[in-house]
Design a protein around this motif. Structure first.
Motif, PDB file in Angstrom:
ATOM      1  N   GLU A  39       0.844  -1.289  -0.061  1.00  0.00           N
ATOM      2  CA  GLU A  39       0.031   0.095   0.152  1.00  0.00           C
ATOM      3  C   GLU A  39       0.824   1.339  -0.043  1.00  0.00           C
ATOM      4  O   GLU A  39       0.723   2.319  -0.732  1.00  0.00           O
ATOM      5  N   ASP A  40       2.020   1.237   0.730  1.00  0.00           N
ATOM      6  CA  ASP A  40       2.949   2.467   1.058  1.00  0.00           C
ATOM      7  C   ASP A  40       3.368   2.659  -0.580  1.00  0.00           C
ATOM      8  O   ASP A  40       3.346   3.873  -1.115  1.00  0.00           O
ATOM      9  N   GLY A  41       3.972   1.545  -1.259  1.00  0.00           N
ATOM     10  CA  GLY A  41       4.394   1.676  -2.872  1.00  0.00           C
ATOM     11  C   GLY A  41       3.198   2.304  -3.849  1.00  0.00           C
ATOM     12  O   GLY A  41       3.729   2.867  -4.502  1.00  0.00           O
ATOM     13  N   LYS A  42       2.143   1.828  -3.417  1.00  0.00           N
ATOM     14  CA  LYS A  42       0.810   2.329  -4.429  1.00  0.00           C
ATOM     15  C   LYS A  42       0.706   3.991  -4.117  1.00  0.00           C
ATOM     16  O   LYS A  42       0.521   4.550  -5.000  1.00  0.00           O
ATOM     17  N   VAL A  43       0.956   4.378  -2.768  1.00  0.00           N
ATOM     18  CA  VAL A  43       0.544   5.559  -2.478  1.00  0.00           C
ATOM     19  C   VAL A  43       1.870   6.378  -3.051  1.00  0.00           C
ATOM     20  O   VAL A  43       1.533   7.573  -3.682  1.00  0.00           O
ATOM     21  N   ALA A  44       3.114   5.894  -3.038  1.00  0.00           N
ATOM     22  CA  ALA A  44       4.256   6.621  -3.724  1.00  0.00           C
ATOM     23  C   ALA A  44       3.917   6.704  -5.146  1.00  0.00           C
ATOM     24  O   ALA A  44       4.323   7.714  -5.689  1.00  0.00           O
ATOM     25  N   ILE A  45       3.445   5.636  -5.819  1.00  0.00           N
ATOM     26  CA  ILE A  45       3.358   5.720  -7.257  1.00  0.00           C
ATOM     27  C   ILE A  45       2.249   6.844  -7.507  1.00  0.00           C
ATOM     28  O   ILE A  45       2.337   7.514  -8.601  1.00  0.00           O
ATOM     29  N   ARG A  46       1.160   6.651  -6.888  1.00  0.00           N
ATOM     30  CA  ARG A  46       0.160   7.913  -7.075  1.00  0.00           C
ATOM     31  C   ARG A  46       0.650   9.175  -6.624  1.00  0.00           C
ATOM     32  O   ARG A  46       0.072  10.120  -7.281  1.00  0.00           O
ATOM     33  N   ASN A  47       1.588   9.515  -5.826  1.00  0.00           N
ATOM     34  CA  ASN A  47       2.024  10.786  -5.652  1.00  0.00           C
ATOM     35  C   ASN A  47       2.701  11.370  -6.827  1.00  0.00           C
ATOM     36  O   ASN A  47       2.866  12.339  -7.245  1.00  0.00           O
ATOM     37  N   VAL A  48       3.657  10.253  -7.229  1.00  0.00           N
ATOM     38  CA  VAL A  48       4.245  10.640  -8.602  1.00  0.00           C
ATOM     39  C   VAL A  48       3.537  11.021  -9.705  1.00  0.00           C
ATOM     40  O   VAL A  48       3.652  12.198 -10.486  1.00  0.00           O
ATOM     41  N   ARG A  49       2.273  10.302  -9.726  1.00  0.00           N
ATOM     42  CA  ARG A  49       1.341  10.578 -10.711  1.00  0.00           C
ATOM     43  C   ARG A  49       0.854  11.954 -10.615  1.00  0.00           C
ATOM     44  O   ARG A  49       0.545  12.769 -11.795  1.00  0.00           O
ATOM     45  N   ARG A  50       0.297  12.240  -9.309  1.00  0.00           N
ATOM     46  CA  ARG A  50      -0.157  13.429  -9.207  1.00  0.00           C
ATOM     47  C   ARG A  50       0.793  14.670  -9.335  1.00  0.00           C
ATOM     48  O   ARG A  50       0.348  15.784 -10.089  1.00  0.00           O
ATOM     49  N   ASP A  51       2.212  14.552  -9.258  1.00  0.00           N
ATOM     50  CA  ASP A  51       3.040  15.497  -9.458  1.00  0.00           C
ATOM     51  C   ASP A  51       3.345  15.648 -11.109  1.00  0.00           C
ATOM     52  O   ASP A  51       3.395  16.674 -11.718  1.00  0.00           O
ATOM     53  N   GLY A  52       3.204  14.558 -11.693  1.00  0.00           N
ATOM     54  CA  GLY A  52       3.372  14.295 -13.288  1.00  0.00           C
ATOM     55  C   GLY A  52       2.071  15.209 -13.848  1.00  0.00           C
ATOM     56  O   GLY A  52       2.278  16.159 -14.692  1.00  0.00           O
ATOM     57  N   VAL A  53       0.920  14.872 -13.239  1.00  0.00           N
ATOM     58  CA  VAL A  53      -0.445  15.574 -13.742  1.00  0.00           C
ATOM     59  C   VAL A  53      -0.412  16.967 -13.338  1.00  0.00           C
ATOM     60  O   VAL A  53      -0.610  17.882 -14.330  1.00  0.00           O
ATOM     61  N   ASP A  54       0.057  17.637 -12.332  1.00  0.00           N
ATOM     62  CA  ASP A  54       0.118  18.880 -12.110  1.00  0.00           C
ATOM     63  C   ASP A  54       1.010  19.737 -12.934  1.00  0.00           C
ATOM     64  O   ASP A  54       0.884  20.682 -13.260  1.00  0.00           O
ATOM     65  N   ASN A  55       2.368  19.007 -13.297  1.00  0.00           N
ATOM     66  CA  ASN A  55       3.347  19.474 -14.287  1.00  0.00           C
ATOM     67  C   ASN A  55       2.696  19.844 -15.580  1.00  0.00           C
ATOM     68  O   ASN A  55       2.925  20.750 -16.013  1.00  0.00           O
ATOM     69  N   VAL A  56       1.935  18.766 -16.039  1.00  0.00           N
ATOM     70  CA  VAL A  56       1.459  18.864 -17.317  1.00  0.00           C
ATOM     71  C   VAL A  56       0.524  19.906 -17.327  1.00  0.00           C
ATOM     72  O   VAL A  56       0.142  20.731 -18.291  1.00  0.00           O
ATOM     73  N   LYS A  57      -0.419  20.067 -16.182  1.00  0.00           N
ATOM     74  CA  LYS A  57      -1.430  21.386 -16.282  1.00  0.00           C
ATOM     75  C   LYS A  57      -1.022  22.540 -16.214  1.00  0.00           C
ATOM     76  O   LYS A  57      -1.422  23.557 -16.700  1.00  0.00           O
ATOM     77  N   LYS A  58       0.380  22.679 -15.612  1.00  0.00           N
ATOM     78  CA  LYS A  58       1.069  23.929 -15.331  1.00  0.00           C
ATOM     79  C   LYS A  58       1.681  24.334 -16.788  1.00  0.00           C
ATOM     80  O   LYS A  58       1.457  25.349 -17.205  1.00  0.00           O
ATOM     81  N   LEU A  59       1.872  23.258 -17.516  1.00  0.00           N
ATOM     82  CA  LEU A  59       2.434  23.640 -18.846  1.00  0.00           C
ATOM     83  C   LEU A  59       1.242  24.155 -19.798  1.00  0.00           C
ATOM     84  O   LEU A  59       1.323  24.994 -20.593  1.00  0.00           O
ATOM     85  N   GLU A  60       0.052  23.330 -19.691  1.00  0.00           N
ATOM     86  CA  GLU A  60      -0.806  23.921 -20.480  1.00  0.00           C
ATOM     87  C   GLU A  60      -1.338  25.347 -20.075  1.00  0.00           C
ATOM     88  O   GLU A  60      -1.842  26.265 -20.992  1.00  0.00           O
ATOM     89  N   LYS A  61      -1.354  25.402 -18.688  1.00  0.00           N
ATOM     90  CA  LYS A  61      -1.799  26.859 -18.298  1.00  0.00           C
ATOM     91  C   LYS A  61      -0.984  27.855 -19.036  1.00  0.00           C
ATOM     92  O   LYS A  61      -1.587  28.966 -19.183  1.00  0.00           O
ATOM     93  N   LYS A  62       0.490  27.387 -19.007  1.00  0.00           N
ATOM     94  CA  LYS A  62       1.471  28.557 -19.346  1.00  0.00           C
ATOM     95  C   LYS A  62       1.067  28.596 -20.860  1.00  0.00           C
ATOM     96  O   LYS A  62       1.737  29.787 -21.285  1.00  0.00           O
ATOM     97  N   GLY A  63       0.547  27.851 -21.753  1.00  0.00           N
ATOM     98  CA  GLY A  63       0.386  27.769 -23.089  1.00  0.00           C
ATOM     99  C   GLY A  63       1.562  27.184 -23.998  1.00  0.00           C
ATOM    100  O   GLY A  63       1.667  27.201 -25.022  1.00  0.00           O
ATOM    101  N   ASP A  64       2.396  26.430 -22.965  1.00  0.00           N
ATOM    102  CA  ASP A  64       3.584  25.726 -23.695  1.00  0.00           C
ATOM    103  C   ASP A  64       3.035  24.425 -24.540  1.00  0.00           C
ATOM    104  O   ASP A  64       3.712  23.922 -25.498  1.00  0.00           O
ATOM    105  N   ILE A  65       2.090  23.751 -24.016  1.00  0.00           N
ATOM    106  CA  ILE A  65       1.351  22.652 -24.499  1.00  0.00           C
ATOM    107  C   ILE A  65      -0.347  23.092 -24.922  1.00  0.00           C
ATOM    108  O   ILE A  65      -0.645  23.637 -24.103  1.00  0.00           O
ATOM    109  N   GLY A  66      -0.697  22.453 -25.733  1.00  0.00           N
ATOM    110  CA  GLY A  66      -1.971  22.574 -26.053  1.00  0.00           C
ATOM    111  C   GLY A  66      -2.925  21.420 -25.415  1.00  0.00           C
ATOM    112  O   GLY A  66      -2.432  20.565 -24.388  1.00  0.00           O
ATOM    113  N   GLU A  67      -4.420  21.758 -25.260  1.00  0.00           N
ATOM    114  CA  GLU A  67      -5.390  20.976 -24.460  1.00  0.00           C
ATOM    115  C   GLU A  67      -5.106  19.476 -24.863  1.00  0.00           C
ATOM    116  O   GLU A  67      -5.140  18.460 -24.058  1.00  0.00           O
ATOM    117  N   ASP A  68      -5.111  19.508 -26.022  1.00  0.00           N
ATOM    118  CA  ASP A  68      -5.229  18.089 -26.783  1.00  0.00           C
ATOM    119  C   ASP A  68      -3.661  17.047 -26.035  1.00  0.00           C
ATOM    120  O   ASP A  68      -3.725  16.117 -25.653  1.00  0.00           O
TER     121      ASP A  68
END
Length: 102
Positions: A39-68
């Motif tokens: 369970e600790d391993g799965k939580v760590a994996i989900r935390n990495v996913r959350r960080d990755g998704v947050d970074n992608v959303k930041k890039l989208e918000k800045k306009g560096d990448i498109g919505e697609d």
């Protein structure tokens, strides 16, 4: 050593550690530890996913990448997360079987 159920014996020249057979209660404790580590391993994996998704959303918000591109990247991150969570589940499952084998 005492929490592991091991008691060292010293005869003056050699230290011996007797390893007792694993009892049913100890097997259950090990099983709980396996599940907790999984369970600790799965939580760590989900935390990495959350960080990755947050970074992608930041890039989208800045306009560096498109919505697609953002949706595609988030989808890929989710697929990778699902794969690794499944891997952790299978490892924990095989370890549970190994621990409970007499």
């Amino acid at each position: 050593l005492s929490r592991l159920g091991l008691t060292p014996n010293n005869d003056g020249t050699v230290i011996r550690i007797n390893i007792p057979a694993i009892t049913e209660d100890r097997r259950k404790d090990l099983l709980k530890q396996c599940k907790a580590l999984g369970e600790d391993g799965k939580v760590a994996i989900r935390n990495v996913r959350r960080d990755g998704v947050d970074n992608v959303k930041k890039l989208e918000k800045k306009g560096d990448i498109g919505e697609d591109e953002s949706k595609g990247a988030q989808s890929e991150i989710q697929k990778i997360t699902d794969k690794f969570v499944k891997d952790v589940d299978s490892i924990v499952s095989s370890k549970e079987k190994e621990v409970m084998q007499v």
